[in-house]
Scaffold this motif. Structure first.
Motif, PDB file in Angstrom:
ATOM      1  N   GLU A  34       0.847  -1.178   0.000  1.00  0.00           N
ATOM      2  CA  GLU A  34       0.000   0.000   0.000  1.00  0.00           C
ATOM      3  C   GLU A  34       0.884   1.231   0.000  1.00  0.00           C
ATOM      4  O   GLU A  34       1.791   1.346   0.807  1.00  0.00           O
ATOM      5  N   ILE A  35       0.597   2.139  -0.920  1.00  0.00           N
ATOM      6  CA  ILE A  35       1.371   3.373  -1.056  1.00  0.00           C
ATOM      7  C   ILE A  35       0.432   4.536  -0.786  1.00  0.00           C
ATOM      8  O   ILE A  35      -0.561   4.714  -1.495  1.00  0.00           O
ATOM      9  N   ASP A  36       0.739   5.339   0.228  1.00  0.00           N
ATOM     10  CA  ASP A  36      -0.029   6.557   0.516  1.00  0.00           C
ATOM     11  C   ASP A  36       0.681   7.731  -0.142  1.00  0.00           C
ATOM     12  O   ASP A  36       1.870   7.965   0.104  1.00  0.00           O
ATOM     13  N   VAL A  37      -0.057   8.447  -0.986  1.00  0.00           N
ATOM     14  CA  VAL A  37       0.486   9.589  -1.707  1.00  0.00           C
ATOM     15  C   VAL A  37      -0.205  10.845  -1.212  1.00  0.00           C
ATOM     16  O   VAL A  37      -1.438  10.940  -1.252  1.00  0.00           O
ATOM     17  N   GLU A  38       0.574  11.798  -0.746  1.00  0.00           N
ATOM     18  CA  GLU A  38       0.021  13.069  -0.293  1.00  0.00           C
ATOM     19  C   GLU A  38      -0.082  14.008  -1.489  1.00  0.00           C
ATOM     20  O   GLU A  38       0.902  14.280  -2.162  1.00  0.00           O
ATOM     21  N   THR A  39      -1.314  14.461  -1.766  1.00  0.00           N
ATOM     22  CA  THR A  39      -1.567  15.373  -2.878  1.00  0.00           C
ATOM     23  C   THR A  39      -2.181  16.656  -2.314  1.00  0.00           C
ATOM     24  O   THR A  39      -2.597  16.676  -1.154  1.00  0.00           O
ATOM     25  N   PRO A  40      -2.263  17.711  -3.119  1.00  0.00           N
ATOM     26  CA  PRO A  40      -2.924  18.928  -2.649  1.00  0.00           C
ATOM     27  C   PRO A  40      -4.390  18.703  -2.288  1.00  0.00           C
ATOM     28  O   PRO A  40      -4.986  19.491  -1.573  1.00  0.00           O
ATOM     29  N   HIS A  41      -4.974  17.598  -2.769  1.00  0.00           N
ATOM     30  CA  HIS A  41      -6.393  17.303  -2.531  1.00  0.00           C
ATOM     31  C   HIS A  41      -6.597  16.276  -1.419  1.00  0.00           C
ATOM     32  O   HIS A  41      -7.728  15.891  -1.151  1.00  0.00           O
ATOM     33  N   GLY A  42      -5.536  15.815  -0.802  1.00  0.00           N
ATOM     34  CA  GLY A  42      -5.631  14.816   0.251  1.00  0.00           C
ATOM     35  C   GLY A  42      -4.782  13.604  -0.074  1.00  0.00           C
ATOM     36  O   GLY A  42      -4.009  13.597  -1.033  1.00  0.00           O
ATOM     37  N   ILE A  43      -4.958  12.571   0.733  1.00  0.00           N
ATOM     38  CA  ILE A  43      -4.186  11.341   0.573  1.00  0.00           C
ATOM     39  C   ILE A  43      -4.871  10.416  -0.422  1.00  0.00           C
ATOM     40  O   ILE A  43      -6.073  10.175  -0.336  1.00  0.00           O
ATOM     41  N   VAL A  44      -4.099   9.902  -1.368  1.00  0.00           N
ATOM     42  CA  VAL A  44      -4.555   8.884  -2.307  1.00  0.00           C
ATOM     43  C   VAL A  44      -3.767   7.626  -1.989  1.00  0.00           C
ATOM     44  O   VAL A  44      -2.538   7.678  -1.879  1.00  0.00           O
ATOM     45  N   THR A  45      -4.463   6.503  -1.810  1.00  0.00           N
ATOM     46  CA  THR A  45      -3.794   5.241  -1.500  1.00  0.00           C
ATOM     47  C   THR A  45      -3.876   4.310  -2.697  1.00  0.00           C
ATOM     48  O   THR A  45      -4.941   4.140  -3.286  1.00  0.00           O
ATOM     49  N   SER A  46      -2.743   3.731  -3.044  1.00  0.00           N
ATOM     50  CA  SER A  46      -2.674   2.797  -4.158  1.00  0.00           C
ATOM     51  C   SER A  46      -2.181   1.453  -3.646  1.00  0.00           C
ATOM     52  O   SER A  46      -1.329   1.397  -2.760  1.00  0.00           O
ATOM     53  N   VAL A  47      -2.730   0.378  -4.183  1.00  0.00           N
ATOM     54  CA  VAL A  47      -2.232  -0.960  -3.888  1.00  0.00           C
ATOM     55  C   VAL A  47      -1.596  -1.487  -5.165  1.00  0.00           C
ATOM     56  O   VAL A  47      -2.257  -1.616  -6.199  1.00  0.00           O
ATOM     57  N   ILE A  48      -0.290  -1.731  -5.093  1.00  0.00           N
ATOM     58  CA  ILE A  48       0.443  -2.239  -6.248  1.00  0.00           C
ATOM     59  C   ILE A  48       1.313  -3.401  -5.786  1.00  0.00           C
ATOM     60  O   ILE A  48       1.484  -3.628  -4.593  1.00  0.00           O
ATOM     61  N   THR A  49       1.864  -4.127  -6.739  1.00  0.00           N
ATOM     62  CA  THR A  49       2.718  -5.245  -6.359  1.00  0.00           C
ATOM     63  C   THR A  49       3.999  -4.722  -5.710  1.00  0.00           C
ATOM     64  O   THR A  49       4.506  -3.651  -6.059  1.00  0.00           O
ATOM     65  N   THR A  50       4.492  -5.497  -4.781  1.00  0.00           N
ATOM     66  CA  THR A  50       5.757  -5.147  -4.128  1.00  0.00           C
ATOM     67  C   THR A  50       6.886  -5.170  -5.151  1.00  0.00           C
ATOM     68  O   THR A  50       7.807  -4.355  -5.089  1.00  0.00           O
ATOM     69  N   ARG A  51       6.776  -6.033  -6.125  1.00  0.00           N
ATOM     70  CA  ARG A  51       7.775  -6.072  -7.202  1.00  0.00           C
ATOM     71  C   ARG A  51       7.821  -4.726  -7.927  1.00  0.00           C
ATOM     72  O   ARG A  51       8.881  -4.210  -8.235  1.00  0.00           O
TER      73      ARG A  51
END
Length: 72
Positions: A28-45
């Motif tokens: 899980e990757i939490d990305v801080e944007t000007p509009h809030g946090i966006v969370t993405s689930v991607i492969t660890t690879r």
């Protein structure tokens, strides 16, 4: 003809990685944007291949097949 919608500025968010919760297969990757946090689930690879780290600048693309809304 593809049924995929074209990417546009409404579904792209520039931000920086705030947190990475790395799992064996998925992360899980939490990305801080000007509009809030966006969370993405991607492969660890992919995390490793993209050399993602906390503080890395990224562009988050949002693709939704369905969004449900309820009136408050």
């Amino acid at each position: 003809m593809s049924s995929e919608p074209a990417l546009n500025p409404r579904n792209q968010f520039r931000g920086r990685i705030k947190h990475i919760h790395e799992g064996d297969v998925l992360s899980e990757i939490d990305v801080e944007t000007p509009h809030g946090i966006v969370t993405s689930v991607i492969t660890t690879r992919s995390v490793r291949e993209l050399e993602l780290a906390v503080g890395s600048p990224v562009l988050a693309f949002v693709k939704a097949t369905e969004v449900a809304l309820a009136r408050l």
